[in-house]
Each structure stands twice: as C-alpha cells, then as structure tokens.
Design a protein around this motif. Structure first.
Motif, short mmCIF file in Angstrom:
data_model
loop_
_atom_site.label_atom_id
_atom_site.label_comp_id
_atom_site.label_asym_id
_atom_site.label_seq_id
_atom_site.Cartn_x
_atom_site.Cartn_y
_atom_site.Cartn_z
N GLY A 1 127.47 -35.69 -15.00
CA GLY A 1 126.37 -36.49 -14.46
C GLY A 1 126.69 -37.97 -14.44
N ALA A 2 127.33 -38.45 -15.51
CA ALA A 2 127.68 -39.87 -15.58
C ALA A 2 128.71 -40.24 -14.52
N ALA A 3 129.69 -39.34 -14.26
CA ALA A 3 130.70 -39.61 -13.23
C ALA A 3 130.05 -39.81 -11.87
N VAL A 4 129.06 -38.98 -11.58
CA VAL A 4 128.33 -39.11 -10.31
C VAL A 4 127.53 -40.41 -10.30
N ALA A 5 126.90 -40.73 -11.43
CA ALA A 5 126.05 -41.92 -11.49
C ALA A 5 126.83 -43.20 -11.22
N TRP A 6 128.05 -43.31 -11.79
CA TRP A 6 128.83 -44.53 -11.57
C TRP A 6 129.23 -44.68 -10.11
N GLN A 7 129.48 -43.57 -9.42
CA GLN A 7 129.79 -43.67 -7.99
C GLN A 7 128.55 -43.94 -7.15
N VAL A 8 127.41 -43.44 -7.61
CA VAL A 8 126.15 -43.77 -6.94
C VAL A 8 125.96 -45.28 -6.91
N ASP A 9 126.25 -45.94 -8.03
CA ASP A 9 126.11 -47.39 -8.10
C ASP A 9 127.17 -48.09 -7.26
N THR A 10 128.40 -47.57 -7.29
CA THR A 10 129.49 -48.17 -6.51
C THR A 10 129.16 -48.15 -5.02
N HIS A 11 128.50 -47.10 -4.55
CA HIS A 11 128.16 -46.96 -3.14
C HIS A 11 126.83 -47.63 -2.79
N LYS A 12 126.32 -48.45 -3.71
CA LYS A 12 125.15 -49.30 -3.45
C LYS A 12 123.92 -48.51 -3.01
N VAL A 13 123.68 -47.40 -3.67
CA VAL A 13 122.44 -46.65 -3.42
C VAL A 13 121.26 -47.52 -3.83
N PRO A 14 120.19 -47.57 -3.05
CA PRO A 14 119.05 -48.43 -3.38
C PRO A 14 118.57 -48.23 -4.82
N LEU A 15 118.23 -49.33 -5.47
CA LEU A 15 117.87 -49.29 -6.88
C LEU A 15 116.63 -48.46 -7.14
N LEU A 16 115.65 -48.53 -6.24
CA LEU A 16 114.44 -47.74 -6.41
C LEU A 16 114.74 -46.25 -6.38
N SER A 17 115.66 -45.85 -5.51
CA SER A 17 116.07 -44.44 -5.44
C SER A 17 116.75 -44.01 -6.74
N GLN A 18 117.59 -44.90 -7.29
CA GLN A 18 118.25 -44.58 -8.56
C GLN A 18 117.22 -44.37 -9.67
N LEU A 19 116.23 -45.23 -9.73
CA LEU A 19 115.20 -45.10 -10.76
C LEU A 19 114.44 -43.79 -10.62
N ILE A 20 114.05 -43.44 -9.39
CA ILE A 20 113.28 -42.22 -9.17
C ILE A 20 114.08 -40.98 -9.56
N VAL A 21 115.36 -40.96 -9.23
CA VAL A 21 116.21 -39.82 -9.60
C VAL A 21 116.31 -39.71 -11.12
N ASN A 22 116.52 -40.83 -11.81
CA ASN A 22 116.60 -40.82 -13.27
C ASN A 22 115.31 -40.30 -13.90
N TRP A 23 114.21 -40.79 -13.44
CA TRP A 23 112.90 -40.37 -13.97
C TRP A 23 112.68 -38.88 -13.71
N SER A 24 113.03 -38.41 -12.52
CA SER A 24 112.83 -37.00 -12.17
C SER A 24 113.69 -36.08 -13.03
N LEU A 25 114.94 -36.46 -13.25
CA LEU A 25 115.85 -35.62 -14.04
C LEU A 25 115.34 -35.44 -15.47
N THR A 26 114.90 -36.54 -16.09
CA THR A 26 114.41 -36.41 -17.47
C THR A 26 113.11 -35.60 -17.51
N THR A 27 112.26 -35.77 -16.50
CA THR A 27 110.99 -35.05 -16.49
C THR A 27 111.20 -33.55 -16.34
N VAL A 28 112.12 -33.14 -15.47
CA VAL A 28 112.40 -31.72 -15.26
C VAL A 28 112.93 -31.06 -16.52
#
Length: 465
Positions: A399-426
């Motif tokens: 998961g961390a390997a994917v996350a660092w590339q998500v940031d490298t590819h400049k995925v919108p910050l709001l999208s990153q937050l929503i994905v993080n929140w959703s993963l912990t909630t599930v």
C-alpha cells in the motif's frame, strides 16, 4: 538458527524459577530491547521521512526511493516471517538494521550530487532489510509477552520505538534552527541519523531467541525446533488462503498508505524546514500517548478479551472519523496548484495545522497498535505470529509503495484524503468480524487448538539448544 514450535508449546512448557521481571531473559527486557532497536533504526527513518521529501526541497527523489523501498518491502515483509523462523533473531535483525544506515547515507550523497539513483537502490535494499526487521519485531512483540498483557507490551514497544521519532525530530530542528530560509537539511543531520542507526544494528545482537525467554510465571515462550526453507515456503503460501489474514488486508493496506499524504502534503506543504522537524517531535510523541491509551483499553477495560477488542476498535473508529473530518476541513482551502503559505512555529496561524498533524500521529499509533493486538490474539507461538506479522507488513508496504507513486503523479490532495479516510473506515467492520470469529476468551487460542489436534506424533527436527 531457525525455529519451529513443538506440540502444545504453552501447555507442556517446562516451568523455570524467576526472581525479577527485569531479568535479561524476561519478556519485559526483551520487548524493551527490540523497542530500542526500532528506536534507532525505523524510528530515525520515520523522523527523516516525516520531514517531507527526506529533508529535500524536491520530494521526487524521496518519493521514488520510497516506492522502491516499499515494493521490495512488500515481498520481503511476507517472506520475512519464514526467514526469521530459519535464521533466528540475531542474523535477521542485524541484516535488516544495517540497510537503514545505507539509506540515510544515500541522502547525504544526494545533498552533494543531486543524483537519485543511489537513493533508489538504497531504498530497494532498505525494503529487503525492513521486511526482515519488522517480521522479527512482530514475532517478538506478539509472542514473548503473556497472552493477557499483549496490549500493554505493544504500547511499551510503540512508546520506545516512537521516542526515536521524537529524538529524530529534534535533530533537524536543532541543527537547522538558524536556517529558517533553508530548503534542505545540512550534512550533520544525515550523519546523526546514521550514527543512531549503526547503534541499533549493534544492539540487535542482544535479542534472545524465543526458547531462551522466560515469562514471570516460569514458562518459556515456546519450545523451539529447527525449521527449513520448504516448510516456511509452504506456510507463507497458505497465508494467502487464510481467511483471518484476508480480513486484515484493508487495515494493513491503509496503515502506511496515509503517511505520504500526512508527511508530504500536510507537514511538507504547510510548514518551513525547521518547523517540520519540530512538528515531528510532537507527531511521534502523540504516538506514544496513543499507544498507551489503546493498550490500556485492550488489556484492562473488560474481563472478556473479545469485548476489549470490540471496544478498542470502536474507540479508534470514532476518533478516526473525527480526525479525518478535521483533515477534510483543513484540506478544502488549498491544493497542489494553490499551496498554503509556509508557516513557522512562531506564527499564530501555526496552531490549527499543528493540532491536526499531532492528531494524525495519535490516530496512527492507536490504529496500528489495535491491529497488532488483534494479530497477537490469533495465536501465541512465535512461528505463527512471525508469519502473520510478516504478512501484515508485506501488505502494508504494498500500500505504501502505491501511495508514494500516487503523490509523485500529483494526484489531487482532496482525492488522496478521501481514499485514506475510506480505507481506514472499511477496515473497522472487518476487524470486528475477525475478533468475533477468531478471538477466544479462553487462554488457549484457536490456532493452538488446531495445531494440537493435527500435529504429528513424532518429529525428526533437531531441538535447538
């Protein structure tokens, strides 16, 4: 030296006289020692990563190094439990710790030459080493303590480990205090990290194998026998068909996925260099508070172990919802295209984002301590728990390997937050289901019962000295 647990290890263990819980071969001292090893190595690594971009103005090199790191970590995290069972704690932990020194050295090199190839290779090697270290750590932390005090020992480990992040945060804050306009940390910062990591490598040789650790009631942690490559390979493959491990996958994936967002896009974007170091002192300090709090709930809140598990998961779920909600409110005013002004700790606007970052640290420790407690409640023997812990760290690292590339590819910050929140909630209802189906209130866990029923009557393995 490898290990394999014999039949009825808890029930048939020979009792030995004990005089003090501060004996060198006591679970308390051994868990403290593994905490100090992690204080020096991953604790300092966390401080380095928590500054955002590895202490560099451009996070690209650190993002790519971390992608390589967590890619190899994902593989060797899963394999690490089997390797630990074959090599034992000394070789496994020392080999793992040594790679942290190389990683910090690669950023010292980058400070002068701006070539990221060395950092990427060092990151890949660190992923191998971290997989070994954390598999061994997981086995020690979950199998050495007595079954009814695992939450307490997990919180003890987590507090010592995260003190490394606290001290590691002070290093760049102090050494760069008068460089409030600086964009990269100085050489002395990386050299200080390398010294701590080298000390951790040496300290790893003080860890005892499980057959030499004696609990306060006089029982050894496990009866140890040699394992072999074919046995461990088969057992690792079985993890992917183990329904208990499958229920842990979302929590494992989430538990390092949010680091990229928190380090680079909260601490890294909101604050100047010296303030980022100061923030990490409190981020990792909050982890110490969080681990102690959730450890108390998971060990002492109710007589029933299952009820303690349910309450612990519920508390973390409620707190997590509140903190991620605060993160959403903080995130809405800015984006990658419209970043916030860099704040210094002396400015009045510092307080709000600082409290949020502190809260993220609190939640991280509570979340991961809770998952470790659940894993520790599934079995008591070192062999099984080393594999379970390795699987957890492997999925976590993927998961961390994917996350660092998500940031490298400049995925919108709001999208990153929503994905993080959703993963912990599930992950919360799945952990509740796991506790409901697999965690028993009796002293004997389900894994031990199955092992005893299916174990062969004879064993050709040679008992370890």
């Amino acid at each position: 030296m490898g290990v394999e647990v014999g039949v009825g290890d808890e029930e048939s263990a020979t009792r030995f006289s004990t005089k003090s819980r501060f004996r060198y071969n006591s679970p308390l001292v051994q868990v403290t020692l593994i905490g100090l090893v992690c204080f020096c190595c991953p604790g300092m690594f966390n401080a380095l990563s928590g500054m955002g971009g590895g202490g560099q103005v451009d996070p690209t090199a650190a993002n790519n190094a971390n992608t390589a790191l967590y890619t190899t970590f994902a593989v060797f995290g899963i394999l690490g439990g089997g390797i630990y069972n074959i090599l034992g704690p000394h070789l496994t932990l020392a080999a793992g710790c040594s790679t942290y020194v190389l990683y910090a050295g690669s950023f010292l090199y980058y400070n002068h030459h701006q070539h990221q190839a060395f950092a990427i290779v060092a990151g890949a090697l660190l992923g191998i080493g971290a997989g070994l270290l954390w598999a061994g750590e997981g086995a020690i932390m979950t199998s050495y303590p007595p079954p009814n005090r695992k939450g307490t020992y997990i919180s003890l480990f987590w507090s010592i480990f995260n003190m490394g992040g606290v001290i590691g945060g002070l290093i760049p804050f102090i050494l760069n205090y008068h460089r409030n306009k600086a964009t990269s940390v100085n050489d002395a910062t990386y050299i200080a990290f390398m010294c701590f990591m080298s000390a951790g490598t040496l300290l790893s040789f003080a860890i005892l194998p499980p057959d030499r650790v004696v609990r306060d009631d006089g029982t050894r942690c496990t009866n140890v026998k040699y394992s072999n490559v074919s046995t461990e390979a088969a057992e690792v493959v079985k993890l992917f068909r183990n329904w208990k491990m499958l229920l842990i996958v979302p929590a494992a994936w989430a538990s390092n996925f949010f680091y990229t967002y928190q380090f680079n896009n909260v601490n890294g974007l909101h604050f100047n260099l010296r303030t980022r170091g100061l923030n990490n002192v409190f981020y990792w300090g909050a982890q110490m508070i969080g681990s102690v709090g959730i450890g108390y709930i998971l060990d002492f809140s109710f007589q029933s172990r299952r009820m303690r598990g349910f309450v612990g998961i519920g508390v973390v779920a409620l707190l997590g919802t509140a903190i991620w909600g605060g993160g959403l409110a903080n995130q809405l005013p800015y984006s990658l295209d419209d970043p916030p002004k860099k704040l210094d700790f002396k400015e009045s606007a510092f307080a709000g984002p600082f409290v949020l970052y502190f809260s993220y640290g609190l939640l991280d420790a509570m979340f991961q301590s809770m998952v470790y407690w659940v894993i520790g409640a599934l079995a008591d023997d070192s062999r099984t728990l080393s594999r379970y812990s390795g699987f957890y760290k492997g999925v976590q690292s993927a998961g961390a390997a994917v996350a660092w590339q998500v940031d490298t590819h400049k995925v919108p910050l709001l999208s990153q937050l929503i994905v993080n929140w959703s993963l912990t909630t599930v992950s919360f209802p799945l952990l509740v289901l796991l506790v409901m189906l697999a965690v028993k209130d009796e002293d004997k866990t389900e894994d031990e019962t199955v092992q005893e029923a299916t174990a062969p009557s004879s064993n050709k393995d040679i008992t370890a000295a």
